[in-house]
Design an enzyme around this catalytic site. Sequence first.
Site, mmCIF file in Angstrom:
data_model
loop_
_atom_site.group_PDB
_atom_site.id
_atom_site.type_symbol
_atom_site.label_atom_id
_atom_site.label_comp_id
_atom_site.label_asym_id
_atom_site.label_seq_id
_atom_site.Cartn_x
_atom_site.Cartn_y
_atom_site.Cartn_z
ATOM 1 N N PHE A 64 38.746 77.328 -15.269
ATOM 2 C CA PHE A 64 39.826 76.351 -15.389
ATOM 3 C C PHE A 64 39.203 74.978 -15.564
ATOM 4 O O PHE A 64 38.422 74.529 -14.727
ATOM 5 C CB PHE A 64 40.736 76.350 -14.157
ATOM 6 N N ASP B 260 31.156 71.885 -14.713
ATOM 7 C CA ASP B 260 32.427 71.320 -14.257
ATOM 8 C C ASP B 260 32.472 71.409 -12.735
ATOM 9 O O ASP B 260 32.628 72.483 -12.168
ATOM 10 C CB ASP B 260 33.575 72.116 -14.895
ATOM 11 N N LYS C 18 38.774 65.045 -8.241
ATOM 12 C CA LYS C 18 39.320 65.531 -6.974
ATOM 13 C C LYS C 18 38.755 64.795 -5.756
ATOM 14 O O LYS C 18 39.170 63.702 -5.429
ATOM 15 C CB LYS C 18 39.143 67.044 -6.876
#
Length: 381
Positions: free
Chosen positions: A122, A207, A236
């Site tokens: 993702f 990532d 995040k």
Amino acid sequence: MSALFNNYARRPVHLVKGEGTVVEDADGKTYLDFTSGIAVVSLGHAHPAIVKAIQIQSEKLWHVSNLFKSPGQEKLAASLLKDTHFSHGFFCNSGAEANEAAIKLARKHTGKSTIITFYQSFHGRTFGAMSATGQEKIKQGFGPMLETFKTVPFNDSAKLEAAIDDDVAAIMLEVIQGEGGIHTVAPEFASVITDICQSKGILCIVDEVQTGIGRTGTRYAYEHAEVKPDILTLAKGLGGGFPIGAMLGTADLFDAFGPGSHGTTFGGNPLAVAVAQTVVDHVFEEGFLKEVSGKSDALFRKLKENLPTERFEVRGQGLLIGIDCKEDVAPFIRQAEEGGLLIVQAGSNVIRLLPPLTVTEQEIDQAVDILTSILLVPTTV
């Protein structure tokens, strides 16, 4: 009828305040927050140092645009780059934006177009990041994806090697697939990626939108793996709840991103940078990271002691933990919420635990008690 689009399956709970790991809803009920806003609230809710940083910076500058020098960005970048092989940073607003920047940088630097990614990955919901994502449910209804992405099975060296051709600019991966079920890159597969990238002149993009900034017990999760990324993406937990993303890159990529090649209006604004600097100053302390690792060991141990291996598999790293229940976990998510514990899924069969990095051992014990009371209810035939 709501004035909002219906693109979120929202829970009925209305959270109004929080402190540390504990949040409270509009009815006064309290919960242990083991979601951290999906790995975002790294220092917990309303951390005093973050509150102070926002207060101080809000009285100075909120926004000036990237047309002007930014000492705050320079300092934050230096903090993120310290003791790494990276040389330069770029700030944006989110993980998807960081991944878009990484894709653009890889293509511009190499002059090639293809990015190889992995099933169950993702990388975000913008069009490029969505095309990179290895989950069909994310792409449904949006028509053809960008054709310059190849998706292959994770931890399958033969399939990866078969996908390599002369147009491959980069291999893009999460060293732990968060949304895809908490799957960790195998050491031998990481070594294959490194060998391919070094021998073929292919860039490695890691990532770390979910895994970075202490989530796995080290500054960055790639430090656990046999990969050496050319490009690293973050978001995040970097802002501790305030929107910010970042991309780090090696020195040889510097010339590919000259003036006008890429940009952002709000990225790296003074408020975001002040908060992120505060987060990094706390999380990157050696003692803090050791505490995260210790809490992780305790949480793993207690889960494994309480959950029988024939029904459950506990996996992950640091305070990114998955419990594979081998069945649909949606009912468990609801029951945990009723019992005062907020958790999220990682795929249909996996419970994902993402407590703040500041979670206490007492709160870990409370969460395990709630989980086991739910998961160990005898099933009827």
